[in-house]
Design a protein around this motif. Structure first.
Motif, short mmCIF file in Angstrom:
data_model
loop_
_atom_site.label_atom_id
_atom_site.label_comp_id
_atom_site.label_asym_id
_atom_site.label_seq_id
_atom_site.Cartn_x
_atom_site.Cartn_y
_atom_site.Cartn_z
N THR A 190 0.87 -1.12 -0.01
CA THR A 190 -0.02 -0.10 0.14
C THR A 190 0.89 1.29 0.12
OG1 THR A 190 -1.96 1.36 1.24
CG2 THR A 190 -0.05 -0.08 2.52
N ALA A 191 0.35 2.21 -0.71
CA ALA A 191 1.22 3.62 -0.79
C ALA A 191 0.78 4.26 0.55
CB ALA A 191 0.64 4.22 -2.04
N PRO A 192 1.47 5.20 1.03
CA PRO A 192 0.97 6.02 2.19
C PRO A 192 -0.49 6.35 2.58
CG PRO A 192 3.02 7.05 1.32
CD PRO A 192 2.26 6.03 0.30
N ILE A 193 -1.05 6.28 3.28
CA ILE A 193 -2.56 6.24 3.58
C ILE A 193 -3.10 7.72 3.00
CG2 ILE A 193 -4.34 6.17 5.29
CD1 ILE A 193 -2.87 3.50 4.73
N GLY A 194 -4.06 7.74 2.17
CA GLY A 194 -4.60 9.08 1.71
C GLY A 194 -4.05 9.07 0.18
N THR A 195 -3.24 8.18 -0.20
CA THR A 195 -2.97 8.29 -1.72
C THR A 195 -4.15 8.06 -2.54
OG1 THR A 195 -0.65 7.67 -1.01
CG2 THR A 195 -1.43 7.33 -3.53
N LYS A 196 -4.43 8.83 -3.51
CA LYS A 196 -5.60 8.51 -4.27
C LYS A 196 -5.25 7.65 -5.56
CE LYS A 196 -8.41 10.96 -1.77
NZ LYS A 196 -9.16 10.19 -0.88
N GLU A 197 -3.96 7.88 -6.23
CA GLU A 197 -3.58 7.18 -7.33
C GLU A 197 -3.80 5.61 -7.33
OE1 GLU A 197 0.16 6.87 -10.70
OE2 GLU A 197 0.23 7.89 -8.66
N ASP A 198 -4.40 4.99 -8.27
CA ASP A 198 -4.55 3.51 -8.30
C ASP A 198 -5.09 3.12 -6.88
OD1 ASP A 198 -3.44 3.40 -10.62
OD2 ASP A 198 -1.46 2.43 -9.99
N ASP A 199 -6.07 3.93 -6.47
CA ASP A 199 -6.69 3.54 -4.91
C ASP A 199 -5.72 3.25 -3.95
OD1 ASP A 199 -8.98 3.79 -6.52
OD2 ASP A 199 -9.41 1.72 -6.75
N GLY A 200 -4.65 3.84 -4.09
CA GLY A 200 -3.56 3.66 -2.79
C GLY A 200 -2.94 2.68 -2.88
N TRP A 201 -2.81 1.71 -3.87
CA TRP A 201 -2.15 0.52 -4.04
C TRP A 201 -1.02 0.61 -4.83
CZ3 TRP A 201 -3.68 -2.32 0.05
CH2 TRP A 201 -5.12 -2.38 0.28
N THR A 202 0.04 -0.17 -4.48
CA THR A 202 1.20 -0.02 -5.30
C THR A 202 1.93 -1.43 -5.64
OG1 THR A 202 3.15 1.16 -5.67
CG2 THR A 202 2.70 0.50 -3.27
N ALA A 203 2.88 -1.35 -6.37
CA ALA A 203 3.59 -2.58 -6.47
C ALA A 203 4.40 -3.27 -5.33
CB ALA A 203 4.64 -2.37 -7.79
N THR A 204 4.55 -4.50 -5.07
CA THR A 204 5.29 -4.86 -3.96
C THR A 204 6.60 -4.32 -3.85
OG1 THR A 204 3.99 -6.92 -4.00
CG2 THR A 204 6.19 -6.89 -2.81
N GLY A 205 7.24 -3.42 -2.87
CA GLY A 205 8.35 -2.95 -2.72
C GLY A 205 8.33 -1.33 -2.93
N ASP A 206 7.12 -1.17 -3.54
CA ASP A 206 7.06 0.62 -3.84
C ASP A 206 6.24 1.34 -2.70
OD1 ASP A 206 8.53 0.23 -6.27
OD2 ASP A 206 6.98 0.34 -7.50
N GLY A 207 5.71 0.47 -1.90
CA GLY A 207 4.87 1.02 -0.85
C GLY A 207 5.63 1.25 0.79
#
Length: 252
Positions: A190-207
């Motif tokens: 997960t990206a930092p809480i509050g991130t809107k892009e891609d519903d706040g999810w991200t690739a493994t290792g990028d969060g």
């Protein structure tokens, strides 16, 4: 030994046709896919042929809880066709959920009944979590605890680390707590809480999850494979590639 790595096909549901994704995933280094309903429903035999043609396996698949309760034999036969071991109900809708221990214990009992049927065929049932199972009740207990206490040892666990973080819980603690029950590990980030892009999810290792810190705990579980997933990637191939590259760099 490195874990086999599967890709949850739900991640790229918005980029059909799914069958065209299979050889791409194989070329990235994936060993298997984890499909969700309805990807395999229309013709499980044809879906299996597509997997075989791509050189991919299916270790487990997501399915509705209602199917496990009402049509267990149908989904057992699908598992046998796909060569899968794990039948994985992943969700109950907000309308279905009740904020009581009794409701979640009842869910665990349903999983146990399905597990009993599956075991007769050498198969297993595993629950897949979201965030709501880790939100405590006023007495400090949580739905996830009631599910597994009522379900018993036969009910296994596909742990989704990203949703645990979203719930404000600690994936390291949950990996330890449920080590003997965990059969698959989803490395959702997960990206930092509050991130809107891609519903706040991200690739493994990028969060924000420190995978290097918790990967040693993977070996303490009963997991026999890893699964990558992203609920809404804008670029599914970028997500798939970056995730598996990060996992392999960690020695998985």
């Amino acid at each position: 030994m490195p874990y086999p790595i599967a890709y949850q096909l739900y991640s790229s549901r918005n980029f059909p046709p799914l069958v065209d994704q299979l050889p791409i995933l194989k070329s990235m280094g994936y060993d298997a896919i984890e499909p969700w309903l309805p990807a395999y429903e229309t013709d499980p035999k044809a879906f299996r042929r597509a997997l075989d043609d791509a050189g991919l396996k299916c270790f487990g698949f997501h399915m509705p809880l209602g199917g496990l309760v009402g049509e267990p034999q149908r989904f057992i036969e699908i598992a046998q066709t796909l060569g899968a071991t794990y039948l994985i109900p992943p969700y109950v809708t907000p309308d279905e959920r009740q904020p009581t221990a009794a409701y979640w214990r009842g869910l665990g009992e349903k999983l146990a009944t399905g597990a009993e049927a599956a075991q007769k065929h050498g198969l297993a049932v595993a629950w897949h979590n979201h965030d709501f199972e880790f939100i405590p009740f006023s007495d400090g207990t949580r739905p996830i605890d009631h599910i597994f206490e009522a379900g018993g040892d036969a009910v296994k666990f596909e742990i989704d680390c990203g949703w645990i973080v979203r719930a404000g819980a600690d994936p390291a603690a949950e990996l330890r707590r449920f080590a003997d029950r965990i059969v698959a590990i989803q490395t959702k980030d997960t990206a930092p809480i509050g991130t809107k892009e891609d519903d706040g999810w991200t690739a493994t290792g990028d969060g924000i999850i420190d995978w290097a810190a918790i990967v040693p705990l993977f070996r303490e579980t009963k997991a026999d494979h890893i699964v990558t997933e992203h609920d809404n990637p804008g670029d599914w191939q970028l997500f798939a590639r970056r995730s598996i590259e990060h996992l392999k760099a960690l020695g998985l």
